[in-house]
Every structure is written in C-alpha cells, then in structure tokens.
Design a protein around this motif. Structure first.
Motif, mmCIF file in Angstrom:
data_model
loop_
_atom_site.group_PDB
_atom_site.id
_atom_site.type_symbol
_atom_site.label_atom_id
_atom_site.label_comp_id
_atom_site.label_asym_id
_atom_site.label_seq_id
_atom_site.Cartn_x
_atom_site.Cartn_y
_atom_site.Cartn_z
ATOM 1 N N ASP A 1 -50.463 23.657 -3.473
ATOM 2 C CA ASP A 1 -49.585 24.487 -4.296
ATOM 3 C C ASP A 1 -48.324 23.742 -4.716
ATOM 4 O O ASP A 1 -47.529 24.251 -5.492
ATOM 5 C CB ASP A 1 -49.186 25.753 -3.525
ATOM 6 N N ASN A 2 -48.140 22.547 -4.172
ATOM 7 C CA ASN A 2 -46.938 21.776 -4.501
ATOM 8 C C ASN A 2 -47.203 20.811 -5.644
ATOM 9 O O ASN A 2 -48.254 20.194 -5.713
ATOM 10 C CB ASN A 2 -46.460 20.972 -3.285
ATOM 11 N N GLY A 3 -46.239 20.671 -6.502
ATOM 12 C CA GLY A 3 -46.283 19.644 -7.522
ATOM 13 C C GLY A 3 -47.427 19.755 -8.500
ATOM 14 O O GLY A 3 -47.861 18.751 -9.056
ATOM 15 N N LYS A 4 -47.934 20.945 -8.742
ATOM 16 C CA LYS A 4 -49.056 21.061 -9.665
ATOM 17 C C LYS A 4 -48.612 21.346 -11.090
ATOM 18 O O LYS A 4 -49.427 21.304 -12.009
ATOM 19 C CB LYS A 4 -50.006 22.161 -9.189
ATOM 20 N N ASN A 5 -47.323 21.641 -11.281
ATOM 21 C CA ASN A 5 -46.815 21.967 -12.613
ATOM 22 C C ASN A 5 -45.612 21.097 -12.955
ATOM 23 O O ASN A 5 -44.838 20.701 -12.063
ATOM 24 C CB ASN A 5 -46.395 23.441 -12.666
ATOM 25 N N PRO A 6 -45.431 20.778 -14.228
ATOM 26 C CA PRO A 6 -44.242 20.019 -14.644
ATOM 27 C C PRO A 6 -42.964 20.778 -14.319
ATOM 28 O O PRO A 6 -42.943 22.008 -14.248
ATOM 29 C CB PRO A 6 -44.432 19.871 -16.157
ATOM 30 N N GLN A 7 -41.889 20.012 -14.126
ATOM 31 C CA GLN A 7 -40.588 20.594 -13.814
ATOM 32 C C GLN A 7 -39.537 20.073 -14.788
ATOM 33 O O GLN A 7 -39.490 18.877 -15.076
ATOM 34 C CB GLN A 7 -40.163 20.251 -12.383
ATOM 35 N N LEU A 8 -38.701 20.972 -15.253
ATOM 36 C CA LEU A 8 -37.592 20.600 -16.115
ATOM 37 C C LEU A 8 -36.338 20.405 -15.281
ATOM 38 O O LEU A 8 -36.147 21.051 -14.249
ATOM 39 C CB LEU A 8 -37.341 21.670 -17.174
#
Length: 412
Positions: A226-233
């Motif tokens: 569940d960690n780091g699976k989506n880009p972050q702004l």
C-alpha cells in the motif's frame, strides 16, 4: 539510472581539466555548535554536550565551472567515548554528505545558463540558498529557523537525491530551474520506495519583493504494497515583501506527500505534511519586532537552534506548531565590536492536528520557551550564544528546563 547520474556528476567534475591552466578560486565556510543540556533519559542531573559541525567548500574556475562539496557531522554527546571507538556499532555520531555538485555555466548577452550534476540535499525547498546563488542576496530566512545545518540552513523538507538540474537566469532578475533526480518516496510506514522526481522552480527579485516557488512530482519506480503506489506532489513558496528599514512580511508555505490517488476512507492531505511560517517584521529604528506563526516538521525543527528544546521534549511528534515573538536589537557596539542582542518567546504544541486547532488545544503537549541570544562579530566570523528556559518545566523539572548553545561560524 544511478550509474548514469554518477557518470554525469564525475564527467562534469573532470571537465575542470578544461580550465587547468587557470588557477581556481577557493572559498568555503565552516561552523561548529555545541549544545549543553541534561540527558532526557536521566532521572538525575546528568548534562550532555551535543555538537554539530559543517564544512562547505567551492572551487570557482573563472565563473565557468563550480565544484561544490558540503559535509555535516552530528554527535549526541561528545563526552561519550563511543563516538571515538573505531568500528563501534553503538556510536552516537553521524556523518552526512549534504552536497556534492558540479555546475557548468554558459553566459549569453542577456542570460546565463547553469547545468548541474549533483548528489545530496541540493538547493532544497524551504532554503534560500537558491536565491543567494542566483542573485547574490543576503539570507532572508527567519531568525527562528537559524541552524548549523550548513550554508543552506535547515530546509523544511530535506530531500536527499541524485540528479541533473538546469537553471536559466534572465534579465530582469528572473530565474527558472528544472530538475530530474532519483530519491526515496516520502512514505509514512513500511520500507522506502525509490522514486523519480521532477521539479520546476521560479524565482524573481522585484522592487519590493523576493519570491521563490517550487513544484514537483515524485513517481514511484515500483509498488510496495500500500506504500508508494501512487505519485506524490510537493510544492513550496518563500517570499519576503517590503524593505529592510520598513515593514516586512516573510512567508513560507509548502506541502509534501500530496498523494494523487488515495482510498475513499483516507484524507488527501495530512496536516503533518503541511508547513508554514508567516512572520511580519516591524522595525523601530535598529530594533525589530518579529512575530511568527509556524508549523514545522519535527526532523527540520531538530536542526533549528531555537526549537531544539521542544524536539528533545517531544521526540516522537510529527511537527511543532506555535507562535514566536522575537525582539532583536541590531547594530550594537562596544568599542569596535559589533553585536546583535535579542530574545525569543515561543509557545509551541507538539503533534498538533487540524482537529486540535479547530476543537481543543488542551490535549496537545505545550511548551513555553524564553531564549535570550546574542551574535558577536569576532575574529572574522560570528559567535552565537543563547540560553533556552522551558518556563513550564522550571517548577517541576528544573534539571531539564535549561539548555545552552554556543556556536561559531566563518567564511573564507
């Protein structure tokens, strides 16, 4: 990717051979700070002496190539022999390479272009080092965030990466920067996740304002549960409005770990990932009254001289939020010695959430600090001394209520 970036960095450094016939100009800076305070895990009076030091050096090859290195050392207690024990796994000292970079400069008629390869915490969000390098201005950051972290100061979201950067400085005091780097995704739990970071920066000097804006995205290279699976702004803004001898307003705003897609039961932004510092500066001749409202991540506050006592008392919190009032008298003199004297009054809350702000502050850990300080110009550098008194601890826990800071820094 890492090998490519390493090759680019050392290729630029090797390019110094182009200017081998021209003697480079070396400049540097060094600083040392000691902090004397009672050990937090001691039931009796048992003071420790922490120390932090930095060294930064720059080789300037006729303004066409710059090689920079900066290093930082931190020791929890220099009286503890473990920091000198070779091969010890229990050492309480740490060493960090803050920056290693090579920058080539290409000058045009009305513009200059800088191409850099770097590793470390390079011109981070929340630091004014980018403004200093591009426009040659003096530091504009708040005295509340004063630190011995290095020439860049304590950045509010330090990010250690390796990458390439382009900066263009144009007529009218404009600067535009683009950076691509490889680092670690900011995750709250679990293992670190490698990411590619892409950032854009714009800075400008106006007649009555100085601004620096950064925005970027961190893209995970692989998923880890569940960690780091989506880009972050992430984004940040720093600005100083007004003149030195008139009313000024210093502002820092920023956000980290803005995940573009979350589950339905998770909020888009956590209060711990937002920082701000808003500080009006009101002059009365050479006396200034600075009033700051702030929320600063704990990792950054731990490197700020006047907020360290709050971090020592609340080491597991995510952030320090509060209000600071700073009276400072500049341009004082005794014979030919020039010095500054001031006093900080700070009310801070550790681990404060948005719900606490809206509903009730009583459940948050509160701390009140009174910190007189002085800066004295001596021997070509500046001596800094301060004493922090935790007002709310004086009656019940006097041994932990006082801490002393003594530091010296110089440039050459």
């Amino acid at each position: 990717m890492k090998r490519t970036l390493c090759a680019a960095l050392f290729s630029l450094m090797a390019a110094s051979s182009i200017f081998a016939l021209e003697k480079p100009f070396f400049s540097g800076a060094v600083g040392l700070l000691t902090t004397i305070a009672n050990k937090t895990d001691s039931d009796s009076f048992d003071p420790g002496c922490g120390a932090e030091s930095y060294f930064a050096g720059q080789l300037d090859f006729s303004g066409r190539l710059f090689l920079r290195g900066e290093f930082y050392v931190l020791a929890d207690d220099i009286f503890n022999a473990r920091i000198f024990k070779s091969g010890s796994t229990e050492t309480n000292a740490q060493f960090r390479m803050e920056e290693l970079s090579a920058t080539c400069v290409f000058n045009g008629d009305k513009s200059s272009h800088y191409i850099s390869a770097f590793t470390g915490c390079y011109e981070p969000i929340g630091s004014d080092i980018f403004l200093q390098r591009q426009f040659g201005i003096k530091p504009i950051q708040s005295n509340l965030t004063n630190s011995y972290h290095g020439v860049q100061g304590a950045s509010l979201f330090p990010d250690y990466t390796m990458g390439l950067s382009y900066t263009g400085r144009f007529s009218g005091d404009n600067a535009l920067g683009l950076t691509a780097s490889k680092g670690k995704l900011a995750v709250t739990t679990g293992n670190d996740v490698d990411s590619l970071n892409f950032d854009a920066r714009f800075a400008k000097l106006f007649n009555k304002a100085t601004i620096d804006m950064v925005a970027g995205v961190a893209v995970p290279l692989k998923k880890d549960g569940d960690n780091g699976k989506n880009p972050q702004l992430h984004m940040g803004f720093s600005g100083l409005f007004g003149f030195k001898k008139s009313y000024m307003l210093y502002t820092q705003l920023g956000i980290n770990r803005f995940v573009l897609k979350r589950s339905a039961d998770d909020s888009s932004v956590r209060f711990d990932d937002i920082y701000f510092l808003v500080e009006p500066r009101i002059p009365f001749g050479s006396l200034y009254l600075n009033i700051a409202a702030f929320s600063i991540p704990l990792d950054s506050a731990a490197e700020m001289v006047y907020l360290k006592p709050m971090v020592r008392k609340n080491p597991t919190s995510q952030s320090i939020t509060g209000i600071n009032i700073n009276f400072v008298q500049e341009d004082c003199r005794i014979n030919t010695t020039k010095f500054t004297f001031g006093i900080h009054g700070t009310v801070g809350f550790a681990g404060l959430t948005m719900d606490d702000v809206i509903d009730d502050l009583r459940d948050s850990d509160k701390m009140i600090l009174i910190t007189p300080y002085t800066n004295v110009e001596i021997s070509g550098g500046k001596l800094n001394a301060s004493v922090s008194l935790a007002v709310d601890d004086l009656a019940d826990d006097a041994k932990n209520a006082v801490s002393v800071n003594l530091g010296f820094r110089t440039s050459f």
